[in-house]
Design an enzyme around this catalytic site. Sequence first.
Site, PDB file in Angstrom:
ATOM      1  N   GLY A 200      -3.519  17.975   2.264  1.00  0.00           N
ATOM      2  CA  GLY A 200      -4.669  18.361   1.868  1.00  0.00           C
ATOM      3  C   GLY A 200      -4.654  18.300   0.184  1.00  0.00           C
ATOM      4  N   LEU A 226      -6.650  14.040   8.532  1.00  0.00           N
ATOM      5  CA  LEU A 226      -6.266  13.961   6.915  1.00  0.00           C
ATOM      6  C   LEU A 226      -4.692  13.923   6.714  1.00  0.00           C
ATOM      7  CD1 LEU A 226      -7.197  14.426   4.072  1.00  0.00           C
ATOM      8  CD2 LEU A 226      -7.352  16.781   4.797  1.00  0.00           C
ATOM      9  N   ASP A 227      -4.513  12.994   5.709  1.00  0.00           N
ATOM     10  CA  ASP A 227      -3.033  12.966   5.447  1.00  0.00           C
ATOM     11  C   ASP A 227      -1.994  12.739   6.711  1.00  0.00           C
ATOM     12  OD1 ASP A 227      -3.935  13.165   3.103  1.00  0.00           O
ATOM     13  OD2 ASP A 227      -3.819  14.945   2.709  1.00  0.00           O
ATOM     14  N   GLN A 228      -2.289  12.230   7.695  1.00  0.00           N
ATOM     15  CA  GLN A 228      -1.380  12.326   8.789  1.00  0.00           C
ATOM     16  C   GLN A 228      -1.250  10.753   9.392  1.00  0.00           C
ATOM     17  OE1 GLN A 228      -2.008  15.232  12.059  1.00  0.00           O
ATOM     18  NE2 GLN A 228      -3.305  16.133  10.896  1.00  0.00           N
TER      19      GLN A 228
END
Length: 350
Positions: A200, A226-228
Site C-alpha cells: 500500500g 494490491l501489491d500481492q
Amino acid sequence: MTRELTEITVVGGDSKGLVARVTSLLFERGVNIEDVDQAVRDGVFRMTLHVDTAEMVCRPATLREDLAALGDELGVDVRVRHPSDRETDRIAVLVTKEAHCARALFEAWADGELDAEVSVAIGNHDTLEPLADRYGVPFHDIGDEKGSPDEGQLLELLDDYDVDLVVLARYMRILSPEVVFRYEDRIVNVHPSLLPSFPGAAAYRQAREEGVRIAGVTAHYVTTDLDQGPIITQRAFDVPDDASVAAIEARGQPLEAEALLEAIELHLDGAVSSHRGRTRLRDDVDADDDDYQLGLPADADELAPEGPVDDLDAALAAAADAGEVDAADEVDAVEGDEPDAEAVAGEQDD
C-alpha cells in the site's frame, strides 16, 4: 512437432455458455487448448487460454477475426496474441509525478539496452511530459484535475499503440480489473518495500515507523490484489538508526529503478514464468550464467555465517567431540602436574 503457443484472453460480463462457445470454436479450427484459467472480480469475468496452434486449420488472422466476431455476439472482449505477431515487444510506461524509474527506463531504451520499443508514456498528471518529450516518447495525460485517470482512455491508448508490456514506473493509481485482466502477467510494477511487508501507500514511512534495520524494493507482476502479485526481483538496503523517511527514500529510489529494469529484462527475455502466485526461472535459464540478479548480489553470500543450522544430530556430535577434547586436555593437565619420581626421591634423601 513444433508447438506454437498462443494466448487468448476473454474479458467482460459473465454469461451462461460463454466458456463452451469459445472452446468449441477453437476445437472446430484444430486448436489444442493446453491451459485455461478463469476468474471473476468486481463483476468482471476473465478467461485466459494458452493454446497450441501448430495444427490449426485456418490462418492466424482468420482465428482472430472469428474470435472477435464471437466476442461481439457474446458482449465480451477477446484478444489474441500469436507468437509470430512481431519480433519486438512494445512497452507502455505509466507514470504519475516521480521521475526516477521512468528516466532509468527511457535511458536504457535510448542506449539500446532494452530488447523492446518504448512506444508511449501515459500519466495521470502531465508532470513528466517534458521528460518523455526529451526522449522522443509520445505522452498522453489521462487524468483529470485531481489526477483521477480515465481508464477507458487508457485502454484505448494501449490498443492504439498495440502494447505488449505495461510498466508502472511509480504510477500512483490502482488499476481496475478491466485493465489487469486484459494484460495479466504483462503488467510490471515496482513497490518501495520488501513485499509482502508494507504493502500500500507510504511504504518507506511504514518501514521507519516499524523501526526496520533492512528495507528494500520489489518488482512484481500486477494482479487485482494490491501489491500481492508474483514477485520477480527484489533489492535491499541498510536503514541507519536515525534515518528519516527522506533518507530512506534516497537510498531506495535508485534500487527501485534497478529492480524494475531487471524485472523488465527478465520478462522480455522470457526468463521467468508465473504460476500460482509466484514466479520461477524457466528450466533453461541460469541466473548466474545469464547475469540476472533476482535478489542480493552473489558476493553477499560471503558475508553470511555458515552455521550453526538446525541439525540436532550434528549439534550433539559436535558437543561430544568438544567433550572428548576437553577430557583429553584435563588428562594431559593432570599428568603434567604429577611430580617426577626421581625428584621426589632426591628430596627425601636430603
